[in-house]
Design an enzyme around this catalytic site. Structure first.
Site, PDB file in Angstrom:
ATOM      1  N   PRO A   9       0.690  -1.213  -0.001  1.00  0.00           N
ATOM      2  CA  PRO A   9      -0.099  -0.006  -0.098  1.00  0.00           C
ATOM      3  C   PRO A   9       0.899   1.322   0.052  1.00  0.00           C
ATOM      4  CG  PRO A   9      -0.217  -1.210   2.011  1.00  0.00           C
ATOM      5  CD  PRO A   9       0.383  -2.143   1.039  1.00  0.00           C
ATOM      6  N   ASN A  10       0.283   2.402  -0.763  1.00  0.00           N
ATOM      7  CA  ASN A  10       0.877   3.582  -0.652  1.00  0.00           C
ATOM      8  C   ASN A  10       2.120   3.716  -1.752  1.00  0.00           C
ATOM      9  OD1 ASN A  10      -1.161   4.930   0.987  1.00  0.00           O
ATOM     10  ND2 ASN A  10      -0.268   3.766   2.500  1.00  0.00           N
ATOM     11  N   ARG A  17       4.255  11.209  -2.031  1.00  0.00           N
ATOM     12  CA  ARG A  17       4.224  10.712  -0.668  1.00  0.00           C
ATOM     13  C   ARG A  17       5.615  10.891   0.096  1.00  0.00           C
ATOM     14  NH1 ARG A  17       4.682   4.359   1.011  1.00  0.00           N
ATOM     15  NH2 ARG A  17       4.329   4.709   3.218  1.00  0.00           N
ATOM     16  N   TYR A  22      10.780   9.093   0.998  1.00  0.00           N
ATOM     17  CA  TYR A  22      10.821   8.064   0.017  1.00  0.00           C
ATOM     18  C   TYR A  22      11.353   8.465  -1.165  1.00  0.00           C
ATOM     19  CZ  TYR A  22       7.926   5.545   3.321  1.00  0.00           C
ATOM     20  OH  TYR A  22       7.459   5.021   4.542  1.00  0.00           O
ATOM     21  N   ASN A  74       8.143  -5.807  -1.283  1.00  0.00           N
ATOM     22  CA  ASN A  74       7.844  -4.701  -0.447  1.00  0.00           C
ATOM     23  C   ASN A  74       6.530  -4.568   0.055  1.00  0.00           C
ATOM     24  OD1 ASN A  74       8.107  -2.226   1.036  1.00  0.00           O
ATOM     25  ND2 ASN A  74       9.086  -0.785  -0.389  1.00  0.00           N
ATOM     26  N   ALA A  77       3.330  -0.980   4.518  1.00  0.00           N
ATOM     27  CA  ALA A  77       2.758  -1.221   6.047  1.00  0.00           C
ATOM     28  C   ALA A  77       2.563  -2.434   6.320  1.00  0.00           C
ATOM     29  CB  ALA A  77       1.784  -0.177   6.150  1.00  0.00           C
ATOM     30  N   HIS A  80       4.621  -4.806   8.660  1.00  0.00           N
ATOM     31  CA  HIS A  80       4.593  -4.662  10.090  1.00  0.00           C
ATOM     32  C   HIS A  80       3.541  -5.540  10.893  1.00  0.00           C
ATOM     33  CE1 HIS A  80       7.794  -1.965   9.032  1.00  0.00           C
ATOM     34  NE2 HIS A  80       6.895  -1.061   8.432  1.00  0.00           N
ATOM     35  N   ASP A  87       2.397 -16.077   5.674  1.00  0.00           N
ATOM     36  CA  ASP A  87       1.878 -17.357   5.538  1.00  0.00           C
ATOM     37  C   ASP A  87       1.788 -17.790   3.979  1.00  0.00           C
ATOM     38  OD1 ASP A  87       1.628 -17.855   8.134  1.00  0.00           O
ATOM     39  OD2 ASP A  87      -0.311 -17.572   8.214  1.00  0.00           O
ATOM     40  N   GLU A  98      13.087  -9.286   0.700  1.00  0.00           N
ATOM     41  CA  GLU A  98      12.177  -8.256   1.037  1.00  0.00           C
ATOM     42  C   GLU A  98      13.140  -6.969   0.893  1.00  0.00           C
ATOM     43  OE1 GLU A  98      12.572  -8.039   5.545  1.00  0.00           O
ATOM     44  OE2 GLU A  98      10.702  -6.802   5.670  1.00  0.00           O
ATOM     45  N   HIS A 100      12.850  -2.525   1.421  1.00  0.00           N
ATOM     46  CA  HIS A 100      12.268  -1.393   1.917  1.00  0.00           C
ATOM     47  C   HIS A 100      12.984  -0.029   1.490  1.00  0.00           C
ATOM     48  CE1 HIS A 100       9.587  -3.608   4.511  1.00  0.00           C
ATOM     49  NE2 HIS A 100      10.729  -4.226   4.846  1.00  0.00           N
ATOM     50  N   ILE A 101      12.407   0.807   0.878  1.00  0.00           N
ATOM     51  CA  ILE A 101      13.090   2.158   0.141  1.00  0.00           C
ATOM     52  C   ILE A 101      13.864   2.824   1.311  1.00  0.00           C
ATOM     53  CG2 ILE A 101      12.504   4.372  -0.883  1.00  0.00           C
ATOM     54  CD1 ILE A 101      10.167   2.775  -2.038  1.00  0.00           C
ATOM     55  N   SER A 102      13.004   2.956   2.523  1.00  0.00           N
ATOM     56  CA  SER A 102      13.604   3.836   3.634  1.00  0.00           C
ATOM     57  C   SER A 102      14.369   2.850   4.574  1.00  0.00           C
ATOM     58  CB  SER A 102      12.553   4.447   4.328  1.00  0.00           C
ATOM     59  OG  SER A 102      11.743   3.456   4.919  1.00  0.00           O
ATOM     60  N   ARG A 107      13.727   4.006  11.949  1.00  0.00           N
ATOM     61  CA  ARG A 107      12.548   4.778  12.246  1.00  0.00           C
ATOM     62  C   ARG A 107      11.665   4.386  13.342  1.00  0.00           C
ATOM     63  NH1 ARG A 107       9.821   4.779   6.320  1.00  0.00           N
ATOM     64  NH2 ARG A 107       8.450   6.446   7.431  1.00  0.00           N
ATOM     65  N   ARG A 111       7.875   0.161  13.304  1.00  0.00           N
ATOM     66  CA  ARG A 111       8.348  -0.475  11.885  1.00  0.00           C
ATOM     67  C   ARG A 111       9.584  -1.437  12.160  1.00  0.00           C
ATOM     68  NH1 ARG A 111       5.956   3.102   8.174  1.00  0.00           N
ATOM     69  NH2 ARG A 111       5.619   5.227   9.166  1.00  0.00           N
TER      70      ARG A 111
HETATM   71  C1  DQA Z   1       8.375   0.995   3.318  1.00  0.00           C
HETATM   72  C2  DQA Z   1       8.442   1.099   4.999  1.00  0.00           C
HETATM   73  C3  DQA Z   1       7.317   0.944   5.571  1.00  0.00           C
HETATM   74  O1  DQA Z   1       7.500   1.100   7.069  1.00  0.00           O
HETATM   75  C4  DQA Z   1       6.125   1.645   5.319  1.00  0.00           C
HETATM   76  O2  DQA Z   1       4.966   1.534   5.602  1.00  0.00           O
HETATM   77  C5  DQA Z   1       6.072   1.817   3.750  1.00  0.00           C
HETATM   78  C6  DQA Z   1       7.130   1.670   3.013  1.00  0.00           C
HETATM   79  C7  DQA Z   1       9.579   1.362   2.719  1.00  0.00           C
HETATM   80  O3  DQA Z   1       9.753   0.894   1.578  1.00  0.00           O
HETATM   81  O4  DQA Z   1      10.574   1.936   3.123  1.00  0.00           O
HETATM   82  O5  DQA Z   1       4.917   2.107   3.171  1.00  0.00           O
HETATM   83  O6  DQA Z   1       8.036  -0.446   3.125  1.00  0.00           O
END
Ligand code: DQA
Length: 145
Positions: A9-10, A17, A22, A74, A77, A80, A87, A98, A100-102, A107, A111
């Site tokens: 999501p997002n 955003r 990001y 990725n 959210a 977490h 599963d 896995e 994550h951009i950040s 953080r 997270r």
């Molecule tokens: C994220 C980090 C997550 O905590 C956050 O909810 C995201 C993006 C990242 O790519 O850094 O939506 O997965």
């Protein structure tokens, strides 16, 4: 060899955003980086998928069974919170990385938990969109072994 890149999501809001976290590149750029890196790594196909819905992500992972050699995920959210995504990854047992951009480890406390990580052989954080290229490289190395 086929790779599937799954975004939660997002991530479709990249560029708009929280650019301080990001970056300023949009989702189309993320897709382009994955396609280019996948080709450079010798994947025949890289499918890039995004959904804001947990169940759609679970469906996508299930559909990959028997069709996809490796997954880059990725979960955003849902990283977490989602035992369902964990599963699903365990159920299909497709090698997964896995991303994550950040730098999630620097953080908020909430997270610091990653369910998806338990089904992934590697995790990449804090490399921006290039983290996806790094993940595809690790996936190719893993699949070659
Ligand atoms: C994220 C980090 C997550 O905590 C956050 O909810 C995201 C993006 C990242 O790519 O850094 O939506 O997965």
């Amino acid at each position: 060899m086929k790779a599937l890149v799954i975004n939660g999501p997002n991530l479709n809001m990249l560029g708009i955003r929280e650019p301080g976290i990001y970056g300023s590149h949009n989702y189309d750029r993320l897709v382009q980086i994955c396609q280019e890196a996948g080709a450079a790594q010798g994947f025949d196909e890289v499918e890039v998928f995004q959904s804001n819905h947990e169940g759609s992500i679970v469906d996508k992972i299930q559909e990959a069974y028997g069709k996809v050699d490796g997954i880059v995920i990725n979960p955003a959210a849902y990283t977490h919170t989602s035992v369902a995504i964990l599963d699903a990854l365990k159920a299909v047992a497709i090698p997964a990385v896995e991303v994550h951009i950040s730098a999630v480890e620097t953080r908020e406390d909430f997270r610091q938990v990653s369910y998806a990580r338990l089904a992934c052989f590697a995790t990449i954080t804090g490399e921006g969109l290039q983290g996806y290229a790094h993940a595809l490289e690790l996936l190719r190395e893993y699949l070659e072994k």
